[in-house]
Enzyme design. Structure first.
Site, short mmCIF file in Angstrom:
data_model
loop_
_atom_site.label_atom_id
_atom_site.label_comp_id
_atom_site.label_asym_id
_atom_site.label_seq_id
_atom_site.Cartn_x
_atom_site.Cartn_y
_atom_site.Cartn_z
N HIS A 49 2.93 59.89 -0.85
CA HIS A 49 3.80 59.98 -2.02
C HIS A 49 5.20 59.50 -1.66
CE1 HIS A 49 5.56 61.55 -5.67
NE2 HIS A 49 6.51 62.12 -4.93
N GLY A 59 -4.73 28.88 -15.86
CA GLY A 59 -3.85 28.77 -17.03
C GLY A 59 -2.80 29.87 -17.05
P1 NAI Z 1 -11.61 29.85 -15.42
O1 NAI Z 1 -13.07 29.76 -15.44
O2 NAI Z 1 -10.93 31.02 -14.81
O3 NAI Z 1 -11.04 29.77 -16.91
C1 NAI Z 1 -11.32 28.71 -17.77
C2 NAI Z 1 -11.03 29.15 -19.20
O4 NAI Z 1 -11.12 28.02 -20.02
C3 NAI Z 1 -12.05 30.18 -19.72
O5 NAI Z 1 -11.34 31.21 -20.36
C4 NAI Z 1 -12.89 29.37 -20.69
O6 NAI Z 1 -13.42 30.14 -21.72
C5 NAI Z 1 -11.88 28.35 -21.19
N1 NAI Z 1 -12.44 27.11 -21.70
C6 NAI Z 1 -13.50 26.41 -21.24
N2 NAI Z 1 -13.68 25.29 -21.98
C7 NAI Z 1 -12.69 25.28 -22.91
C8 NAI Z 1 -12.31 24.38 -23.93
N3 NAI Z 1 -12.98 23.25 -24.15
N4 NAI Z 1 -11.25 24.69 -24.69
C9 NAI Z 1 -10.54 25.83 -24.49
N5 NAI Z 1 -10.85 26.72 -23.52
C10 NAI Z 1 -11.90 26.44 -22.74
O7 NAI Z 1 -11.12 28.48 -14.76
P2 NAI Z 1 -9.71 28.01 -14.21
O8 NAI Z 1 -8.62 28.87 -14.74
O9 NAI Z 1 -9.67 26.55 -14.45
O10 NAI Z 1 -9.86 28.28 -12.68
C11 NAI Z 1 -10.92 27.66 -11.92
C12 NAI Z 1 -11.35 28.52 -10.79
O11 NAI Z 1 -10.35 28.62 -9.80
C13 NAI Z 1 -11.70 29.91 -11.24
O12 NAI Z 1 -13.10 30.05 -11.12
C14 NAI Z 1 -11.02 30.82 -10.30
O13 NAI Z 1 -11.94 31.63 -9.63
C15 NAI Z 1 -10.32 29.93 -9.29
N6 NAI Z 1 -8.93 30.38 -9.20
C16 NAI Z 1 -8.70 31.61 -8.69
C17 NAI Z 1 -7.43 32.11 -8.65
C18 NAI Z 1 -7.22 33.47 -8.12
O14 NAI Z 1 -8.13 34.01 -7.50
N7 NAI Z 1 -6.06 34.07 -8.31
C19 NAI Z 1 -6.28 31.35 -9.12
C20 NAI Z 1 -6.64 30.08 -9.69
C21 NAI Z 1 -7.93 29.63 -9.68
#
Ligand code: NAI
Ligand code: FAD
Length: 465
Positions: free
Chosen positions: A444, A185
């Protein structure tokens, strides 16, 4: 055809596993159902998102960051198709790179959907409907994950999208509503916000980035708010009415209460990902699952001898580098070596501006585990290089064991945090102390001097604050 190892899925877990196995002399094949190798990460995840994050950051910089450096360029104009071409070229170069590496290492590749009729056999269903069965001593399941659905909300990848649709939008939405203040997000919200979208985030919990250091998350929320994000924390989406002209989104307090309706042109569902095992036939093969994940032991073995699993489809963080390290470890184990992953030292990076990087325990983890710790903190406002780059947002926090001084965690918010974190990763891998970090000479002027200063801060002897 008979193999030592067949890997199902060619994401960062699968393709790295296949290459390492081939290096160790195992006759190896890989099965992938997409037309290209590289999995979620290279095709629709890490790589395309970083291409758009970089391009949109340059756009933002050209519009707002250059004048203060004495560079007048006028208002930048967005050419979205060219930006998308940059993204696609980046993806193409990476997936072709994987195809080249598989060939170079003499890994046989099969394009088609793999399934496991029984241990020792992999069946491949190709796009023309033909079926080929190959025999193998070992199987590694590396089939990854997919976006978790939100009950009652239908994704059409046009108006209501997952990350896949959000990486493909044909125009900048005037209003983008994001469900979930997690990594996807906030990264994809940043892309479209920089390109001109008004971004609203609805998050169920009362904080953003759950699991990350609390102080980092709070500061980041303030920074994103300044960048134009609107947050509705402690809120849930109960309904999305989507039509051609956009969507009406019903939002309620998480604990229940009065609903409000928000308008959006695009709704991004980003509430997490779930393991993907569809079509593998795991029930028939007798492989045990727990809430969709393949259950494995400490050596990546499933409940069936000769079948292993790694990456997003098993427990642990859903990260590409975690999948890669598991791929190497399981290949080494199958080849008779002692493969191992240190789960205590896996960095996590959010590629926003500023970046966030985290490793090891957070203060919240240490408090919950009753471990006495000391904190060293250093802000980028006091770092010369950060000032020279006008990138003074953020800080470095080093957490060390109060009794032994061993570094237990490090949390950074700041420009380039994703690169800075790795000196702490190496330090932690060697069981190093804050004193070791503090006494290491840092060049530095660099942003990494803030890491050294934070380490000095553990014993309250930072020089520059
Ligand atoms: P996420 O687990 O990071 O975040 C999901 C968010 O949605 C949480 O804050 C949660 O509390 C919220 N949520 C859950 N159900 C909800 C609802 N019904 N209404 C409102 N909020 C709700 O999952 P995300 O962002 O979808 O990413 C998935 C995976 O992909 C992550 O586990 C991440 O590790 C991986 N990813 C990693 C990245 C990186 O390393 N830079 C970049 C993008 C993804
Ligand atoms: P995947 O990469 O999901 O690969 C699995 C492969 O298996 C797929 O190609 C799939 O087609 C194939 N497959 C599935 N079933 C079958 C079958 N039956 N037969 C044949 N093939 C099959 N992680 C990071 O560390 N850094 C990031 O910056 C980052 N950014 C992300 C951005 C987005 C938008 C998303 C969605 C994810 C991001 N991730 C990031 C997470 C990362 O993509 C995953 O953790 C990683 O791809 C997991 O690797 P994997 O090998 O387990 O599975």
């Amino acid at each position: 055809m008979s193999y030592d190892l067949v890997v199902i899925g060619s994401g960062p877990g699968g393709y790295v596993c296949a290459i390492r196995a081939a290096q160790l002399g195992l006759k190896t094949a890989i099965v992938e159902k997409r037309p290209t190798f590289g999995g979620t990460c290279l095709n629709i995840g890490c790589i395309p998102s970083k291409a758009l994050l970089h391009a949109s950051e340059m756009f933002e910089e050209a519009g707002h960051g250059l004048e203060a450096l004495g560079i007048k360029v006028g208002a930048p104009k967005l050419d979205l198709p060219v930006m998308m071409k940059h993204k696609q070229d980046t993806v193409d170069a990476n997936v072709q790179g994987v195809a080249f590496l598989l060939k170079k290492n003499k890994v046989d590749s099969f394009i088609g959907a793999g399934s496991i009729p029984s241990a020792g056999k992999v069946q491949i269903t190709k796009s023309d409907g033909s079926i080929e069965t190959i025999e193998t001593k070992n199987i590694v399941i590396a089939t990854g994950s997919e976006s978790a659905p939100l009950p009652g909300v239908t994704v059409d990848e046009k108006t209501v999208v997952t990350s896949t649709g959000a990486l493909e939008l044909s125009k900048v939405p005037a209003k983008l509503l994001i469900i979930g203040a997690g990594v996807i997000g906030l990264e994809l919200g940043s892309v479209w916000s920089r390109l001109g979208a008004e971004v609203t985030v609805v998050e169920y919990l009362d904080r953003i980035l759950p699991g990350m250091d609390d102080e980092v998350a709070k500061q980041f929320q303030r920074i994103l708010t300044k960048q134009g994000f609107t947050f509705h924390l402690g809120s849930k989406v109960t309904k999305v009415d989507a039509g051609k002209a956009g969507a009406k989104v019903t939002v309620e307090p998480a604990s229940g209460g009065e609903a409000k309706i928000l308008d959006a042109d695009i709704v991004l569902v980003a509430i997490g990902r779930r393991p993907y095992t569809e079509g593998l036939g795991l029930e028939t093969a007798g492989v045990t699952l727990d809430r969709g994940r393949v259950v494995i032991d400490d050596h990546f073995k499933s409940s069936v001898a000769g079948i292993y699993a790694i990456g997003d489809v098993v427990r642990g963080p859903m990260l590409a580098h975690k999948a890669e390290d598991e791929g190497v470890a399981v290949a080494e184990i199958i080849a008779g070596q002692a493969g191992h992953v240190n789960y205590g030292v896996i960095p996590g990076v959010v590629y926003t501006q500023p970046e966030i990087a985290t490793i090891g325990k957070t203060e919240e983890d240490l408090k919950a585990a009753n471990i006495a710790y000391k904190v060293g903190k250093f802000p980028f406002t006091a770092n010369g290089r950060a000032r020279a780059m006008r990138s003074t947002d953020g800080f470095v926090k080093v957490l060390a064991d109060a009794a032994t001084d061993r570094v237990l965690g490090c949390h950074i918010i700041g420009k380039g945090a994703g690169d800075l974190i790795h000196e702490v990763a190496v330090l932690m891998e060697f069981g190093g102390s804050s004193e070791d970090l503090a006494r290491t000479c840092h060049a530095h002027p660099t942003m990494s001097e803030a890491v050294k200063e934070a380490a000095l801060g553990v014993e309250k002897r930072s020089i520059h604050i």
